[in-house]
Enzyme design. Structure first.
Site, mmCIF file in Angstrom:
data_model
loop_
_atom_site.group_PDB
_atom_site.id
_atom_site.type_symbol
_atom_site.label_atom_id
_atom_site.label_comp_id
_atom_site.label_asym_id
_atom_site.label_seq_id
_atom_site.Cartn_x
_atom_site.Cartn_y
_atom_site.Cartn_z
ATOM 1 N N PHE A 19 -11.741 23.908 12.511
ATOM 2 C CA PHE A 19 -10.556 23.150 12.907
ATOM 3 C C PHE A 19 -9.330 23.460 12.048
ATOM 4 C CE2 PHE A 19 -13.785 20.667 15.127
ATOM 5 C CZ PHE A 19 -13.202 20.657 16.388
ATOM 6 N N GLU A 20 -9.540 23.970 10.851
ATOM 7 C CA GLU A 20 -8.398 24.339 10.014
ATOM 8 C C GLU A 20 -7.860 25.729 10.357
ATOM 9 O OE1 GLU A 20 -6.494 22.732 7.983
ATOM 10 O OE2 GLU A 20 -7.633 20.882 7.764
ATOM 11 N N SER A 21 -8.751 26.699 10.598
ATOM 12 C CA SER A 21 -8.289 28.083 10.727
ATOM 13 C C SER A 21 -8.925 28.870 11.864
ATOM 14 C CB SER A 21 -8.586 28.831 9.425
ATOM 15 O OG SER A 21 -9.994 28.975 9.275
#
Length: 149
Positions: free
Chosen positions: A55-57
């Site tokens: 979900f971050e990258s």
């Protein structure tokens, strides 16, 4: 006629090719994280780390995001330049004692060391908004299912 790049430009082009991004596959990342002691680190399961990275990258080691406050987030865990690493002339506490550019390499050892430092603070993984939104208090078994760890 053969066109040649000036030497400084050639060296820069060679460097760019040498540090290309890596986008990990889910199980490949899970194995790498497990090999570096992330499973149950500070009480967080391996599935939490994989969920966070997605979900971050989207598992992209070269991900960079600019924030409204002028700081940037770097790498597979989107580590913030205002607190954890140093970038350009941006003020930073540099709590991981690292240059943010190191978080963009295909090998994620620096990212892992810094992420370990981050979760040692009282907020733990809650420092990452994407983790709070998508991973916290969720059934995360699918993130490592079929990975043969």
């Amino acid at each position: 006629m053969k066109a040649l790049l000036p030497r400084p430009l050639f060296l820069l082009a060679s460097f760019v090719v040498a540090v290309q991004a890596k986008v990990y596959e889910r199980c490949e990342l899970a194995k790498r994280l497990k090999d570096h002691g992330m499973d149950s680190y500070q009480g967080y399961s391996l599935a939490n780390w994989v969920c966070l990275a997605f979900f971050e990258s989207s598992f992209d080691t070269e991900a960079v995001a600019r924030n409204k406050d002028g700081t940037h987030n770097f790498g597979i865990f989107q580590i913030n330049s205002g607190w954890w690493c140093t970038y350009s002339d941006t003020a930073s506490d540099n709590l991981c004692e690292i240059d943010c550019q190191e978080l963009l390499h295909p090998g994620i050892e620096h990212d892992i060391l810094c992420a370990k430092r981050i979760v040692e603070d009282p907020q733990g993984m809650a420092v990452w908004d994407e983790w709070k939104t998508h991973c916290e208090n969720q059934n995360l078994t699918e993130w490592v299912k079929g990975c043969h760890l």
